[in-house]
Design a protein around this motif. Structure first.
Motif, PDB file in Angstrom:
ATOM      1  N   UNK A 131     -18.624  34.728 -13.202  1.00 42.26           N
ATOM      2  CA  UNK A 131     -18.835  33.812 -12.094  1.00 42.26           C
ATOM      3  C   UNK A 131     -19.810  32.706 -12.466  1.00 42.26           C
ATOM      4  N   UNK A 132     -20.797  33.049 -13.298  1.00 45.01           N
ATOM      5  CA  UNK A 132     -21.837  32.090 -13.648  1.00 45.01           C
ATOM      6  C   UNK A 132     -21.293  30.954 -14.489  1.00 45.01           C
ATOM      7  N   UNK A 133     -20.391  31.276 -15.399  1.00 49.67           N
ATOM      8  CA  UNK A 133     -20.116  30.302 -16.448  1.00 49.67           C
ATOM      9  C   UNK A 133     -18.699  29.743 -16.474  1.00 49.67           C
ATOM     10  N   UNK A 134     -17.742  30.440 -15.829  1.00 43.10           N
ATOM     11  CA  UNK A 134     -16.372  29.983 -16.088  1.00 43.10           C
ATOM     12  C   UNK A 134     -15.750  29.181 -14.958  1.00 43.10           C
ATOM     13  N   UNK A 135     -14.828  28.283 -15.348  1.00 41.17           N
ATOM     14  CA  UNK A 135     -14.064  27.534 -14.357  1.00 41.17           C
ATOM     15  C   UNK A 135     -12.922  28.385 -13.828  1.00 41.17           C
ATOM     16  N   UNK A 136     -12.275  29.083 -14.775  1.00 42.25           N
ATOM     17  CA  UNK A 136     -11.136  29.912 -14.368  1.00 42.25           C
ATOM     18  C   UNK A 136     -11.383  31.355 -14.794  1.00 42.25           C
ATOM     19  N   UNK A 174      -8.042  38.257 -14.417  1.00 40.30           N
ATOM     20  CA  UNK A 174      -8.435  39.669 -14.258  1.00 40.30           C
ATOM     21  C   UNK A 174      -7.326  40.536 -14.823  1.00 40.30           C
ATOM     22  N   UNK A 175      -7.690  41.362 -15.811  1.00 40.35           N
ATOM     23  CA  UNK A 175      -6.694  42.199 -16.476  1.00 40.35           C
ATOM     24  C   UNK A 175      -6.868  43.664 -16.091  1.00 40.35           C
ATOM     25  N   UNK A 176      -5.762  44.355 -15.953  1.00 41.39           N
ATOM     26  CA  UNK A 176      -5.845  45.805 -15.774  1.00 41.39           C
ATOM     27  C   UNK A 176      -4.757  46.433 -16.631  1.00 41.39           C
ATOM     28  N   UNK A 177      -5.201  47.233 -17.587  1.00 37.16           N
ATOM     29  CA  UNK A 177      -4.277  47.953 -18.467  1.00 37.16           C
ATOM     30  C   UNK A 177      -3.178  47.046 -19.024  1.00 37.16           C
ATOM     31  N   UNK A 178      -3.592  45.919 -19.525  1.00 37.97           N
ATOM     32  CA  UNK A 178      -2.659  45.047 -20.231  1.00 37.97           C
ATOM     33  C   UNK A 178      -1.926  44.056 -19.357  1.00 37.97           C
ATOM     34  N   UNK A 179      -2.016  44.181 -18.057  1.00 41.31           N
ATOM     35  CA  UNK A 179      -1.285  43.267 -17.177  1.00 41.31           C
ATOM     36  C   UNK A 179      -2.256  42.406 -16.384  1.00 41.31           C
ATOM     37  N   UNK A 180      -1.807  41.195 -16.067  1.00 45.99           N
ATOM     38  CA  UNK A 180      -2.640  40.320 -15.250  1.00 45.99           C
ATOM     39  C   UNK A 180      -2.557  40.774 -13.805  1.00 45.99           C
ATOM     40  N   UNK A 181      -3.717  40.990 -13.184  1.00 48.18           N
ATOM     41  CA  UNK A 181      -3.717  41.358 -11.770  1.00 48.18           C
ATOM     42  C   UNK A 181      -3.822  40.099 -10.919  1.00 48.18           C
ATOM     43  N   UNK A 182      -4.807  39.279 -11.310  1.00 49.45           N
ATOM     44  CA  UNK A 182      -5.053  38.071 -10.529  1.00 49.45           C
ATOM     45  C   UNK A 182      -5.634  37.032 -11.470  1.00 49.45           C
ATOM     46  N   UNK A 183      -5.330  35.774 -11.249  1.00 50.73           N
ATOM     47  CA  UNK A 183      -5.964  34.737 -12.077  1.00 50.73           C
ATOM     48  C   UNK A 183      -6.019  33.424 -11.315  1.00 50.73           C
ATOM     49  N   UNK A 184      -6.900  32.563 -11.781  1.00 52.62           N
ATOM     50  CA  UNK A 184      -6.998  31.262 -11.142  1.00 52.62           C
ATOM     51  C   UNK A 184      -8.416  30.723 -11.217  1.00 52.62           C
ATOM     52  N   UNK A 185      -8.714  29.818 -10.331  1.00 56.27           N
ATOM     53  CA  UNK A 185     -10.034  29.185 -10.312  1.00 56.27           C
ATOM     54  C   UNK A 185     -11.059  30.221  -9.870  1.00 56.27           C
ATOM     55  N   UNK A 237     -13.983  30.335  -8.437  1.00 59.08           N
ATOM     56  CA  UNK A 237     -14.531  30.345  -7.080  1.00 59.08           C
ATOM     57  C   UNK A 237     -13.536  30.923  -6.101  1.00 59.08           C
ATOM     58  N   UNK A 238     -12.272  30.524  -6.246  1.00 61.61           N
ATOM     59  CA  UNK A 238     -11.259  31.010  -5.299  1.00 61.61           C
ATOM     60  C   UNK A 238     -11.109  32.523  -5.407  1.00 61.61           C
ATOM     61  N   UNK A 290       5.714  40.417  -9.952  1.00 62.83           N
ATOM     62  CA  UNK A 290       5.568  39.176 -10.722  1.00 62.83           C
ATOM     63  C   UNK A 290       4.331  38.410 -10.256  1.00 62.83           C
ATOM     64  N   UNK A 291       3.904  37.471 -11.081  1.00 61.40           N
ATOM     65  CA  UNK A 291       2.777  36.630 -10.695  1.00 61.40           C
ATOM     66  C   UNK A 291       3.258  35.582  -9.717  1.00 61.40           C
ATOM     67  N   UNK A 292       2.571  35.476  -8.603  1.00 59.77           N
ATOM     68  CA  UNK A 292       3.006  34.512  -7.591  1.00 59.77           C
ATOM     69  C   UNK A 292       1.825  33.618  -7.235  1.00 59.77           C
ATOM     70  N   UNK A 293       2.104  32.330  -7.076  1.00 62.06           N
ATOM     71  CA  UNK A 293       1.025  31.436  -6.695  1.00 62.06           C
ATOM     72  C   UNK A 293       0.811  31.538  -5.189  1.00 62.06           C
ATOM     73  N   UNK A 294      -0.372  31.946  -4.782  1.00 58.54           N
ATOM     74  CA  UNK A 294      -0.635  32.093  -3.349  1.00 58.54           C
ATOM     75  C   UNK A 294      -1.276  30.841  -2.766  1.00 58.54           C
ATOM     76  N   UNK A 295      -1.923  30.077  -3.635  1.00 55.77           N
ATOM     77  CA  UNK A 295      -2.469  28.787  -3.244  1.00 55.77           C
ATOM     78  C   UNK A 295      -2.683  28.021  -4.539  1.00 55.77           C
ATOM     79  N   UNK A 296      -2.872  26.723  -4.518  1.00 53.54           N
ATOM     80  CA  UNK A 296      -3.055  26.009  -5.786  1.00 53.54           C
ATOM     81  C   UNK A 296      -4.216  26.600  -6.580  1.00 53.54           C
TER      82      UNK A 296
END
Lengths: 319, 314, 286
Positions: free
Chosen positions: B213-218, B221-232, B234-235, B296-302
């Motif tokens: 949270x301190x340093x990254x723009x994006x 989040x990984x769990x056991x090799x799969x992406x759980x959530x990703x994005x900006x 702060x969001x 699948x990965x779905x965009x929930x907001x920009x």
């Protein structure tokens, strides 16, 4: 319940004595969970281990420890044996890796109890209750360590260490090697143990201050072998007085704090080597408030009820 | 910029290599120039594996990794060496990153011999000093010493200085401060943030949410090799949607509030071995029928993507 | 500075380690004996110096004489030279071959590792004695060189296996990854990053191969496959057996060479254990 008076323990090495713990004095009340925190080399592990197993290369230089008024024969390995596991127990770091891989857990427990000359039948009944308390299934006794996850092993070790209801439980970095969910479970379990009187007081050694904020009643901060500050958790986190504690707390990033909003700073410099430590307050070189008096070791005294600090700047008016 | 496109790392396990272990399972994300992307996960999440694949230390089983359009996995020989001029890594344990029998500054000599053999010793010494200063070190204090004579923080900065000597565009920082003391961690972290301002892109691999949270723009989040959530970042931190992310944020000990006793923390041991469908289902309090299929990965907001049937069903 | 301190630390422990002291002392004694022994005697090993045949040790013949009246002391001292030569050559060839194959297999892995493993297993499984017997049958004249080479080429598998295992574990260390990212070639990584970290291991491997070669040579000589134009400790024992030293109680003929072999090999193993303690701090008694 526990009184530590001027406890001084050095390490014997080829090059001389490393002054790992210098004049530690503090008390622990009944049922108190005290966090023992500090960075590498601060002496927290030395302090924790010297209370239960002061073995070579550790050397007892001075000071004493009283458990419920009785002085502990710290330096005498044999005499201390009477206290270990029954009055004082420890959960060492990496304990979960110390479970004998070729023994079923139930078997190991029995052997352990026999070695301690405990009443196996009576304790076994208690054991089942404890397992329920830590949310481990009864089948665990019939499993080999490799079948359990890291968090489960840690909880099993916690059950074993507190089976005989010790007065003092020393937990050495028990959450460091776990993932976040297990950390929380183990930490909360420790509080539950204390609440259910499976142990009386706890010394929780860690470098992670945020976990202490969650479960500890008080926190003792150490630096380079000396005690820096001890107070209730709220006080240490919200209104610390020792310069080291202040700088340390302010160097911790928090969820919600971003570099672009607020740039945190660390503490410049390095911890001193303890083979030949500087005279006086060992934080002197890195302290922004250091002055001439700091060449003398500041005493660890009560600046407010229940709030101890070792700093000339803070205790000036009381000294 | 660095782009991962459906990247997987599959190991063959079992007696005759019959079973497969997906250390990384179809992960895609991008790291734009001059940004820090945090790769967040616990042990077994595959985050270090991704770092090593980017650094070409282990092979890529499926998918592609591209640096500015060039397929990283296909590079060989001198092309690979050129790649290392642009991409470097720093690892978790500062002491094991150095060959214990040599002095610490030998690493600079190796860079000189391999990449800048034509630069004379004097000019090189100047470059080294500059790089050290950029890394926040005082050359007088740290040169001509053995790794054991330096602190963890100094050693990590040394490695960052080495990367700067090569004038890299991309740095893989794999848990680089987790073995440092709290008082020095923040300084190394600030150094990374400063370098970002100079145009460096960083993949910041960590298990510690507050650092991310301190340093990254994006964040990814990984769990056991799969992406759980990703994005900006702060969001994600303000409104975590995936149950795993929510669990993580609820379980992380914070200094501003106590653990919420309302939220239960599931600590069942997740089953080992291959999982069909959502990898988090076994531990998830919201798991239902659909989760037998991989979400699948779905965009929930920009700028905010989630891989969870419960979230995307709405 | 720290490596100097580290070397000094090793030296400090090395000089104080009992097993190393004893082992080194014994080896040094025999090396000096091999170097200067022949100067102390006026005879050659095969000279028939005593017309009365075998006599027990006396002031004239320090270790007595053989059935044929040859001076045993001279034979032992010359035999020591041969034994050491075989040990250095044979042990050296085995160690170098083991190093080459072990490093390659351990560092590269994959197909190369599989091939080298297969080769190692084949050489291990071949009954050395049978091969040597066959070779011996075809060679009319066997020299010390031949024996050394044969021993070297049949005892490397052990070294290769051990070095491969060590290389495997070192290869996964972070500093090797750093070296790869610095563009170092595999060759450079093996010899300038990995091998120096295994120095103690390599030294100990050589010592064991040295001792093994001494034993192997003694065994080969004893059963009659030794060099045809030289004298070695094993050969002395062979002659002693062939000419009834046991039956006639000529102990001075077979005990000295046998004792020498035993002491040398024992000393080498003692050095090895001692070195292990020196290099591995956990084994030291403080």
């Amino acid at each position: 319940m526990l009184q530590v008076e001027n406890l001084t323990v050095y390490y014997q090495t080829l090059k001389g004595q490393v002054r790992a713990l210098e004049n530690a004095s503090f008390t622990l009340a009944n049922g108190e969970i005290m966090g023992l925190a500090g960075e590498t080399g601060c002496g927290k592990t030395t302090l924790g281990h010297s209370l239960i197993r002061l073995a070579p290369p550790m050397v007892h230089i001075g000071g004493r420890v009283l458990l419920n008024g009785q002085e502990l024969p710290l330096a005498d390995m044999q005499k201390m044996d009477a206290y270990r596991f029954t009055d004082i127990s420890i959960i060492p770091q990496y304990a979960m890796n110390a479970l004998n891989p070729i023994r079923k857990i139930g078997q190991m427990t029995e052997e352990l109890l026999r070695a301690r000359k405990a009443d196996v039948k009576a304790v076994t009944a208690e054991l089942k209750d404890r397992l329920e308390m830590v949310k481990l299934p009864q089948e665990v006794l019939n499993m080999y360590p490799i079948e359990l996850s890291g968090g489960m092993k840690q909880r099993m070790v916690m059950v074993l260490s507190t089976l005989l209801n010790p007065e003092l439980l020393i937990a050495d970095e028990i959450t460091s090697a776990l993932d976040v969910a297990s950390q929380r479970a183990v930490a909360e379990m420790l509080v539950e143990f204390r609440n259910q009187h499976c142990c009386n007081s706890v010394i929780f050694i860690t470098h992670d201050i945020s976990i202490l904020y969650q479960i500890a009643d008080s926190i003792l901060i150490m630096y380079a072998g000396q005690l820096a500050e001890k107070a209730s958790t709220e006080t240490i986190i919200r209104s610390p007085r020792h310069p080291y504690t202040r700088l340390l707390i302010s160097a911790l990033p928090e969820i919600g704090v971003r570099y672009s909003d607020k740039r945190l700073t660390g503490i410049p410099g390095k911890t001193p080597l303890l083979l030949n430590p500087p005279q006086g307050c060992r934080f002197r070189e890195r302290c922004p408030l250091a002055f001439e008096k700091c060449a003398e070791v500041p005493p660890f005294i009560e600046i407010e009820p229940g709030h101890f600090a070792a700093c000339w700047k803070e205790t000036g008016s009381h000294a | 910029m660095l782009k991962l496109d459906h990247v997987s790392k599959i190991y063959k396990t079992g007696t005759f290599g019959g079973k497969e272990l997906h250390a990384v399972n179809d992960v895609s994300f991008e790291i734009p120039d001059g940004e820090v992307v945090s790769l967040i996960g616990e042990s077994g999440s595959g985050k270090s594996t991704i770092g090593k694949m980017i650094l070409r230390l282990i092979g890529i089983t499926r998918g592609t990794i591209e640096l500015d359009g060039v397929n990283v996995g296909a590079l060989k020989g001198s092309e690979l060496k050129e790649y290392y001029r642009k991409v470097q890594g720093v690892f978790q344990d500062p002491f094991s990153s150095y060959n214990p029998i040599f002095k610490a500054d030998r690493i600079f000599q190796v860079i000189h011999d391999e990449f800048y053999p034509h630069v004379d010793a004097h000019a090189w010494a100047d470059r080294v000093e500059d790089a050290l200063k950029d890394g926040g070190l005082n050359p007088e204090h740290v040169l001509h010493k053995y790794p054991h004579q330096l602190s963890g923080g100094q050693l990590q900065r040394f490695l960052i200085a080495r990367a700067l000597l090569l004038d890299i565009k991309f740095l893989v920082a794999d848990e680089i401060i987790s073995m440092l003391d709290a008082s020095t961690r923040i300084d190394v972290l600030n150094l990374l943030a400063d370098l970002k301002k100079r145009g460096l892109s960083i993949l910041f691999i960590t298990h510690d949410l507050s650092l991310a949270n301190y340093i990254s723009e994006q964040a990814v989040i990984l769990y056991r090799g799969c992406t759980a959530e990703r994005g900006i970042t702060e969001k994600i931190f303000n409104q975590p949607l995936h149950p795993y992310t929510q669990m993580l944020i609820a379980s992380v000990p914070r200094l501003d509030r106590k653990w919420d006793s309302e939220i239960s923390v599931e600590t069942k041991a997740a089953p080992l071995g291959a999982v069909n469908g959502c990898v988090y289902a076994a531990r998830c309090p919201l798991a239902f029928e659909r989760c037998k299929q991989r979400p699948p990965e779905v965009q929930v907001e920009p700028g905010h993507y989630v891989a969870c049937w419960k979230v995307t069903e709405k | 500075m720290k490596a100097l301190k580290q070397k000094n630390e090793f030296l400090y422990f090395a000089l104080r380690n009992r097993k190393l002291q004893i082992g080194l002392g014994v080896i040094l004694f025999f090396v000096l004996l091999a170097a200067f022994g022949p100067l102390l005697t006026d005879y050659g090993p095969f000279d028939y110096v005593n017309p009365t045949g075998p006599v027990p040790p006396s002031s004239k013949y320090w270790l007595g004489t053989t059935f044929f009246g040859q001076d045993v002391f001279t034979q032992v001292v010359m035999g020591l030279r041969a034994t050491f030569m075989i040990a250095v050559l044979g042990g050296g060839i085995a160690t170098l071959t083991g190093m080459l194959l072990g490093f390659l297999a351990g560092y590269r892995g994959g197909m190369l590792d599989e091939i080298i493993n297969a080769l190692t297993n084949i050489v291990l499984v071949i009954p050395t004695m049978a091969v040597l017997l066959i070779i011996a049958a075809y060679l009319q004249v066997r020299s010390l060189w031949m024996e050394s080479i044969l021993i070297g080429l049949t005892s490397w598998p052990w070294a290769a296996r051990a070095i491969r295992a060590q290389t495997f574990s070192l290869r996964t260390r972070d500093f090797v990854d750093m070296a790869r990212m610095s563009g170092e070639s595999s060759f450079k990584i093996i010899f300038s990053e990995i091998a120096p970290n295994m120095m103690s291991y390599l030294v100990m491997t050589f010592i064991l191969q040295f001792g093994g070669a001494v034993l192997n040579a003694a065994t080969l000589d004893f059963i009659g496959l030794g060099p045809t134009n030289a004298i070695s400790l094993g050969l002395i024992m062979q002659y002693a057996m062939m000419w009834g030293a046991l039956q006639f109680g000529m102990w001075w003929w077979f005990v000295p060479p046998g004792l020498a072999v035993t002491l040398i090999v024992g000393a080498l193993y003692s050095m090895n254990v001692g070195l292990d303690e020196v290099f591995n701090p956990k084994l030291r008694e403080m």
